[in-house]
Design a protein around this motif. Structure first.
Motif, mmCIF file in Angstrom:
data_model
loop_
_atom_site.group_PDB
_atom_site.id
_atom_site.type_symbol
_atom_site.label_atom_id
_atom_site.label_comp_id
_atom_site.label_asym_id
_atom_site.label_seq_id
_atom_site.Cartn_x
_atom_site.Cartn_y
_atom_site.Cartn_z
ATOM 1 N N HIS A 176 0.780 -1.301 -0.072
ATOM 2 C CA HIS A 176 -0.167 -0.036 0.021
ATOM 3 C C HIS A 176 0.826 1.219 0.086
ATOM 4 O O HIS A 176 2.013 1.306 0.651
ATOM 5 C CB HIS A 176 -0.942 -0.087 1.045
ATOM 6 C CG HIS A 176 -0.377 -0.111 2.476
ATOM 7 N ND1 HIS A 176 0.121 -1.139 3.088
ATOM 8 C CD2 HIS A 176 -0.528 0.671 3.360
ATOM 9 C CE1 HIS A 176 0.770 -1.144 4.302
ATOM 10 N NE2 HIS A 176 0.156 0.233 4.629
ATOM 11 N N HIS A 179 -0.216 5.813 2.902
ATOM 12 C CA HIS A 179 -0.083 6.489 4.151
ATOM 13 C C HIS A 179 1.003 7.792 4.118
ATOM 14 O O HIS A 179 1.844 7.320 3.442
ATOM 15 C CB HIS A 179 0.492 5.211 5.527
ATOM 16 C CG HIS A 179 -0.370 4.225 5.744
ATOM 17 N ND1 HIS A 179 -1.650 4.016 5.107
ATOM 18 C CD2 HIS A 179 -0.477 3.474 6.898
ATOM 19 C CE1 HIS A 179 -2.326 3.031 5.628
ATOM 20 N NE2 HIS A 179 -1.570 2.716 6.648
ATOM 21 N N ASP A 185 4.904 1.201 8.583
ATOM 22 C CA ASP A 185 3.623 0.825 8.089
ATOM 23 C C ASP A 185 3.491 1.663 6.686
ATOM 24 O O ASP A 185 2.846 2.677 6.696
ATOM 25 C CB ASP A 185 2.432 1.103 8.640
ATOM 26 C CG ASP A 185 0.993 0.608 8.463
ATOM 27 O OD1 ASP A 185 0.935 0.130 7.192
ATOM 28 O OD2 ASP A 185 -0.104 1.262 8.986
ATOM 29 N N TYR A 308 -4.333 -5.930 5.641
ATOM 30 C CA TYR A 308 -4.138 -5.391 4.556
ATOM 31 C C TYR A 308 -4.810 -5.995 3.275
ATOM 32 O O TYR A 308 -5.934 -6.362 3.370
ATOM 33 C CB TYR A 308 -2.628 -5.281 4.179
ATOM 34 C CG TYR A 308 -1.773 -4.620 5.365
ATOM 35 C CD1 TYR A 308 -2.053 -2.957 5.460
ATOM 36 C CD2 TYR A 308 -1.177 -5.196 6.346
ATOM 37 C CE1 TYR A 308 -1.300 -2.298 6.521
ATOM 38 C CE2 TYR A 308 -0.565 -4.382 7.446
ATOM 39 C CZ TYR A 308 -0.639 -2.928 7.568
ATOM 40 O OH TYR A 308 -0.055 -2.461 8.312
ATOM 41 N N TYR A 336 2.420 1.582 16.056
ATOM 42 C CA TYR A 336 1.425 1.777 15.009
ATOM 43 C C TYR A 336 0.568 2.755 14.774
ATOM 44 O O TYR A 336 -0.003 2.951 15.869
ATOM 45 C CB TYR A 336 0.689 0.107 15.058
ATOM 46 C CG TYR A 336 -0.361 0.031 14.245
ATOM 47 C CD1 TYR A 336 0.052 -0.463 12.753
ATOM 48 C CD2 TYR A 336 -1.764 0.392 14.274
ATOM 49 C CE1 TYR A 336 -1.145 -0.752 11.837
ATOM 50 C CE2 TYR A 336 -2.833 -0.067 13.313
ATOM 51 C CZ TYR A 336 -2.437 -0.344 12.123
ATOM 52 O OH TYR A 336 -3.434 -0.361 11.098
ATOM 53 N N HIS A 337 0.635 3.374 13.490
ATOM 54 C CA HIS A 337 -0.368 4.620 13.310
ATOM 55 C C HIS A 337 -0.001 5.725 14.079
ATOM 56 O O HIS A 337 -0.961 6.294 14.544
ATOM 57 C CB HIS A 337 -1.766 4.231 13.104
ATOM 58 C CG HIS A 337 -2.344 3.449 11.972
ATOM 59 N ND1 HIS A 337 -3.594 3.359 11.491
ATOM 60 C CD2 HIS A 337 -1.594 3.078 10.911
ATOM 61 C CE1 HIS A 337 -3.613 2.597 10.228
ATOM 62 N NE2 HIS A 337 -2.587 2.602 9.869
#
Ligand code: ZN
Length: 446
Positions: A176, A179, A185, A308, A336-337
């Motif tokens: 992906h 982000h 990530d 995902y 994460y995030h």
């Protein structure tokens, strides 16, 4: 591999600052950089295009955003970190008291110095993300808020890179690209995918490898909508075609046979392989085997319809044999995030390790075939065909001989070389090399 790790880390450093989202110029800028490493075919799909059960949304772009205090000081500034803006925020220009502003602010009280990553793709909203300690230091009073963004008809952007193989049957590798400044990530997966593509092209692989660089969910759905024919050719119900024999022309119209989703590829944690929905797909067996044989600490996880883009590739209508490789998986680490998923959270060593496992796995996948023993009545005489001499001087001569006997024994058209390796306990490479020798001597056929 260390060099590759350093080079991947440099790519991570270049991509990290860009403000990516599911659409917009940040994705394009990302793909332009990746294109310097591997040539990309970029696709632009217009807003409003129906893709499976979804619709390509308006394109989002942002130039500036801030919260300024009464003295005009920017206490939260998009220029300092793109995580500060709620992804897909509608534009706003207003002045309001802190109490009213609070409803638009996102913090992480349990990690007061970190900035969370939040989005609102399909609900028109605006908002800011900031450290709890920044918020705590903001006195009551009036604040100027401004988000200079655009939501307008435009395009969804994704890209493909194809490494041509000896056969048209395809392996898809997807990551992906949606982000913003999150290193593990998102960007780490892009870097590993890019260098995996380069590594596979060093010699023509068996399968054709199609790399997808697409925004999460909507990007994979868009690709599937536009490639349903290619994908449904892999449906077991329709009958997957057998591999091409050496010398045959590749078939027109590739078929997706296997796939791997790469994500969270550069953190210090151990590797995690999440199996396809089928659980017994060839990619599942290959990944399990390679991870086990490598003696790496690792985890194999069952499929879940979350995570995902394996969610999309494994949906029952497509039912592809697509697993997902990550280090610490989705949502499995405190960083994460958040803004703590930064350049210090990923390392050249971890990136290189992820790449190495991918290369090992695809080398097994590429060589894994079923053979038929053409001399199945009793053992064929190996010495007469020079097969013993070929082992002479090899330190693993005994093992190589055992591998030949195992391949001959199990080559009944049912067992693959991976089956042979697992049943015999011999390394896959030894088994595949034995099969090559037997094939060269005309004792087995694919
Ligand atoms: Zn994410």
């Amino acid at each position: 591999m260390t060099d590759a790790g350093e080079e991947m880390y440099e790519l991570v450093e270049r991509l990290y600052p860009l403000c990516r989202s599911i659409t917009g110029d940040g994705v394009r800028a990302t793909l332009e950089i990746v294109d310097e490493y591997v040539p990309l075919r970029v696709h632009e799909v217009p807003t409003g295009t129906r893709v499976l059960d979804w619709t390509v949304p308006q394109e989002w772009n942002i130039r500036d955003a801030y919260i300024a205090d009464a003295a005009g000081n920017r206490v939260v500034d998009f220029a300092a970190s793109n995580l500060h803006v709620l992804g897909y925020s509608v534009p706003v220009a207003a002045t309001m008291p802190l109490d009213e502003l609070r409803g638009h602010l996102h913090t992480l009280p349990e990690h007061p110095s970190w900035v969370p990553y939040r989005t609102s793709y399909y609900q028109p909203e605006w908002g800011f993300c900031l450290a709890q300690e920044t918020l705590d230091a903001m006195p009551d009073g009036e604040y100027e808020v401004r988000i200079d963004s655009t939501l307008a008809d435009g395009h969804l952007t994704y890209a493909e890179h194809v490494v041509p193989g000896q056969v048209a049957d395809e392996v898809i590798v997807s990551c992906h690209v949606c982000h913003p400044s999150l290193a593990n990530d998102n960007v780490a997966g892009i870097a590993v995918a890019t260098f995996l593509a380069r590594a596979l092209a060093e010699r023509t692989p068996w399968y054709t490898y199609r790399f997808l660089f697409a925004p999460g969910t909507i990007g994979a759905i868009t690709w599937l909508a536009r490639n349903a024919d290619r994908v449904n050719g892999a449906s077991p119900a329709l009958g997957a075609p057998p591999g091409r024999r050496p010398g045959e022309e590749p078939r027109a119209g590739g078929r997706v046979r296997h796939g791997l989703v790469l994500a969270c590829a550069g953190d210090p944690g151990q590797l995690t392989y999440k199996q396809s929905r089928r659980g017994d797909a060839e990619i599942d067996r290959v990944m399990r085997h390679v991870l086990l044989a490598s003696d790496r600490p690792h985890r194999v996880a069952e499929f879940t319809p979350y995570g995902y883009d394996e969610r999309q590739f494994c949906s029952p209508g497509f039912d592809l044999g697509v697993g997902s490789l990550s280090r610490t998986p989705y949502a499995g680490y405190p960083e994460y995030h958040t803004s703590a998923d930064d350049l210090a959270f990923v390392s050249p060593e971890a990136l290189a390790d992820t790449l190495a496992v991918c290369r090992e796995a695809f080398s097994v996948l590429d060589r894994n075939r079923r053979y038929v023993n053409l001399s199945p009545y009793g053992e064929p005489q190996l010495g007469r065909r020079g097969l013993y001499e070929s082992l002479g001087g090899r330190s693993d001569a005994k093992q190589a001989q055992m591998a030949m006997l195992w391949v001959l024994s199990l080559s009944d058209g049912e067992h693959s070389l991976l089956d042979v390796a697992q049943r015999s306990g011999l390394p896959f490479d030894t088994v595949a090399t034995a099969a090559d020798a037997l094939h060269g001597a005309g004792l087995i056929k694919a």
